[in-house]
Each structure stands twice: as structure tokens, then as C-alpha cells.
Design a protein around this motif. Sequence first.
Motif, mmCIF file in Angstrom:
data_model
loop_
_atom_site.group_PDB
_atom_site.id
_atom_site.type_symbol
_atom_site.label_atom_id
_atom_site.label_comp_id
_atom_site.label_asym_id
_atom_site.label_seq_id
_atom_site.Cartn_x
_atom_site.Cartn_y
_atom_site.Cartn_z
ATOM 1 N N UNK A 82 54.861 42.048 27.406
ATOM 2 C CA UNK A 82 53.838 42.850 26.746
ATOM 3 C C UNK A 82 52.466 42.295 27.091
ATOM 4 N N UNK A 83 51.581 43.175 27.593
ATOM 5 C CA UNK A 83 50.233 42.784 27.984
ATOM 6 C C UNK A 83 49.208 43.656 27.286
ATOM 7 N N UNK A 84 48.014 43.117 27.118
ATOM 8 C CA UNK A 84 46.890 43.881 26.577
ATOM 9 C C UNK A 84 45.765 43.879 27.597
ATOM 10 N N UNK A 85 45.266 45.094 27.909
ATOM 11 C CA UNK A 85 44.153 45.236 28.840
ATOM 12 C C UNK A 85 43.046 45.975 28.093
ATOM 13 N N UNK A 86 41.979 45.253 27.750
ATOM 14 C CA UNK A 86 40.927 45.808 26.901
ATOM 15 C C UNK A 86 40.102 46.854 27.636
ATOM 16 N N UNK A 87 39.982 48.034 27.027
ATOM 17 C CA UNK A 87 39.101 49.076 27.569
ATOM 18 C C UNK A 87 38.132 49.562 26.498
ATOM 19 N N UNK A 88 38.073 48.875 25.365
ATOM 20 C CA UNK A 88 37.200 49.300 24.283
ATOM 21 C C UNK A 88 35.781 48.801 24.450
ATOM 22 N N UNK A 89 34.871 49.398 23.692
ATOM 23 C CA UNK A 89 33.486 48.938 23.697
ATOM 24 C C UNK A 89 33.316 47.746 22.764
ATOM 25 N N UNK A 90 34.158 47.657 21.731
ATOM 26 C CA UNK A 90 34.154 46.522 20.797
ATOM 27 C C UNK A 90 35.473 45.785 20.988
ATOM 28 N N UNK A 91 35.432 44.570 21.469
ATOM 29 C CA UNK A 91 36.645 43.815 21.756
ATOM 30 C C UNK A 91 36.597 42.461 21.063
ATOM 31 N N UNK A 92 36.661 42.498 19.727
ATOM 32 C CA UNK A 92 36.581 41.270 18.940
ATOM 33 C C UNK A 92 37.769 40.355 19.213
ATOM 34 N N UNK A 93 38.944 40.936 19.428
ATOM 35 C CA UNK A 93 40.128 40.119 19.694
ATOM 36 C C UNK A 93 39.945 39.290 20.957
ATOM 37 N N UNK A 94 39.448 39.906 22.020
ATOM 38 C CA UNK A 94 39.215 39.172 23.265
ATOM 39 C C UNK A 94 38.208 38.052 23.055
ATOM 40 N N UNK A 95 37.132 38.348 22.316
ATOM 41 C CA UNK A 95 36.124 37.319 22.049
ATOM 42 C C UNK A 95 36.734 36.135 21.321
ATOM 43 N N UNK A 96 37.625 36.422 20.380
ATOM 44 C CA UNK A 96 38.208 35.356 19.577
ATOM 45 C C UNK A 96 39.125 34.454 20.398
ATOM 46 N N UNK A 97 39.875 35.027 21.329
ATOM 47 C CA UNK A 97 40.799 34.201 22.119
ATOM 48 C C UNK A 97 40.138 33.679 23.393
ATOM 49 N N UNK A 190 34.124 40.177 3.849
ATOM 50 C CA UNK A 190 35.230 40.322 4.788
ATOM 51 C C UNK A 190 36.257 39.203 4.644
ATOM 52 N N UNK A 191 37.503 39.523 4.915
ATOM 53 C CA UNK A 191 38.564 38.528 5.012
ATOM 54 C C UNK A 191 39.050 38.526 6.454
ATOM 55 N N UNK A 192 38.981 37.350 7.097
ATOM 56 C CA UNK A 192 39.147 37.260 8.539
ATOM 57 C C UNK A 192 40.386 36.468 8.947
ATOM 58 N N UNK A 193 41.083 37.018 9.949
ATOM 59 C CA UNK A 193 42.165 36.287 10.610
ATOM 60 C C UNK A 193 41.651 35.677 11.909
ATOM 61 N N UNK A 194 40.732 36.379 12.575
ATOM 62 C CA UNK A 194 40.012 35.840 13.719
ATOM 63 C C UNK A 194 38.590 35.496 13.296
ATOM 64 N N UNK A 195 37.766 35.079 14.248
ATOM 65 C CA UNK A 195 36.386 34.730 13.924
ATOM 66 C C UNK A 195 35.446 35.916 14.046
ATOM 67 N N UNK A 196 35.791 36.885 14.898
ATOM 68 C CA UNK A 196 34.883 37.960 15.275
ATOM 69 C C UNK A 196 35.333 39.300 14.702
ATOM 70 N N UNK A 197 34.339 40.190 14.523
ATOM 71 C CA UNK A 197 34.639 41.611 14.374
ATOM 72 C C UNK A 197 33.416 42.414 14.785
ATOM 73 N N UNK A 198 33.611 43.736 14.842
ATOM 74 C CA UNK A 198 32.519 44.584 15.303
ATOM 75 C C UNK A 198 32.154 44.283 16.741
ATOM 76 N N UNK A 199 30.848 44.279 17.001
ATOM 77 C CA UNK A 199 30.382 44.060 18.358
ATOM 78 C C UNK A 199 29.872 42.618 18.512
ATOM 79 N N UNK A 200 30.553 41.694 17.821
ATOM 80 C CA UNK A 200 30.207 40.297 18.002
ATOM 81 C C UNK A 200 29.810 39.548 16.763
#
Length: 281
Positions: A82-97, A190-200
Motif C-alpha cells: 500500500x502506497x500513498x502519492x499526495x496530489x492534494x493542495x494541503x498535505x499535512x500528513x506528508x509534512x508531519x512524516x 484542536x486535538x492532534x495525532x500529528x503536528x500539522x494540519x491545514x496548509x501548514x
Amino acid sequence: MSNYKVLYNPQSNHGQGEAEAKMLIDLLSDSEFTYIDLTQVKDIKPIVASLTPDEKLIICGGDGTLHRFLNDTDGLEMKNELLYYATGSHNAFLSDIGVNKGIPVPLKEYLGKLPTVTVNGRNEKFINGVGFGIDGYCSEKDFERYAVSDQRLQDTRKAIKGFLFDFKPVNAMVTVDGITYRFQKVWMAPTMFGRFYGVGMIPAPHQNREDGIVTTMVLHNCGRLKALTTFPRIMKGEPFRDEKVVSIFKGHTVSVQFDQPTVLQIDGETIRGVTSYTVKI
């Protein structure tokens, strides 16, 4: 030769989702691809269940697409790669990892133990964060804007407008692992599992998704100008100097209750009319 089944969201990145997903053809050369438009799919589970042993699955979209995938397939054993290829304008998950856009990311290792949020009688897993306040307000305005235009306002600009004019803070009770705290004039909770959300935005700069806990940050007890001047630190993940207006909690179970209905966002997806939410991990 590798065989890939690609689930893509054509609406991601302001309608560029399909074109960006097709970039995989050049990126992963000497491979066979089957593309499936997620906007035409009601349930992802049958697609996953039908994968042949030699097929690999790629999810293409933004944080909202990831959110849908992990909830649609909850409880389903994933045997294939299973792979993830980001094509979104907001990619908080990618920023976090710490991965740049344009690189397929192995996803299974991040789906082992995700938090669950209960809101309006339904349970959903999330991969980034649950947000009330300016983030929910921005998410709602994003949705309204996107419905009539291909151009979204920058989150910072929307937030400033909310702080100065539109958004009305509420009172809230925050219960963390059984201990309750009461706050007035709550601008963000907010309650966070990662560090980022939104556009950064980085409301939880010390949150680690591998620790098995979540972080709740509350911006409270201040007027519009103070809330606005504190916001840049949240955007940058800088230390908070004024603990009188910012409170941070870590725990396994967090409940937030508001004194009036408000807008909530879960991994960027908007839910209106919310008076409480509970997160468990």
C-alpha cells in the motif's frame, strides 16, 4: 513488471488530481496501471478485497482522501503493498512524516494504531487532527469557496478575517484522562495525532504519532487582537510565551464540550453543528 491499482481523487489540488495521479506512469516506469476515480466509488472495501496477489495499491489525493480510505477500509486486512502519492493542495500528513510531495510513500506503517473521534454519534479514525475554532472556520470557508471557484483563499488570510471580524469564540470544557478544565473565549481547541494540519499550521509541535497519545492545544481567554497576535506562533510551531492564553494537554482520552454549536474539521473535512467531540487512542 509491477501492477498498480490507483485510487485517485480528481478533485484534489483544485481539480488537478487526475493529471497529477497520471504522473505515476512516468515515475514508476515499466509498470501496468489501473486507475479508479474515487468520486465514482461508494465503497472502497470491495476494490481492496478484489486485489490479486501481484497488485499494489496506490492512494492519490490529499489528507481528506487519506481520511476516507482509512475509514472505508477499517477492519479490513491489507495484504498487498500500500502506497500513498499526495496530489492534494494541503498535505499535512506528508509534512508531519517529513516527505516531499512527488514521492510515493509506504503507508501501512502509519495505520497501525490511529485515534478515533466520536462526534454527532459517529466514530471516525483520523490521521492528522480534529479541530474546533479558526481551523473549523477556515475549513468551512474553504468548502464554500471551492463550491463556486477553483481558487481557495490562503488559510492565513481567512484566519485573520475570522480573528478580526467573523469568528465568535465559545466557552468550552476540556476533559483529559478524567480531569476537566474550563475555558472561556475559546478560539481554537484542536486535538492532534500529528503536528500539522491545514496548509501548514503547527498547533502541536511536540506531538509524536509514535507515542500513542494525542495533544490538545487550547487558545482561550483573550480578545481578538491577542488571539490574532498569538496565531503566527501557531502557524510556525514556535514556543508559546503566554501560558495564560494557551494551554496544552497530552493524554489518551480527550473530550471537548462547547456551550453552543460550532464547526469542526477532521483531517480537513467539515462537520457543522457540533457541540462536543471525544478522541480516544
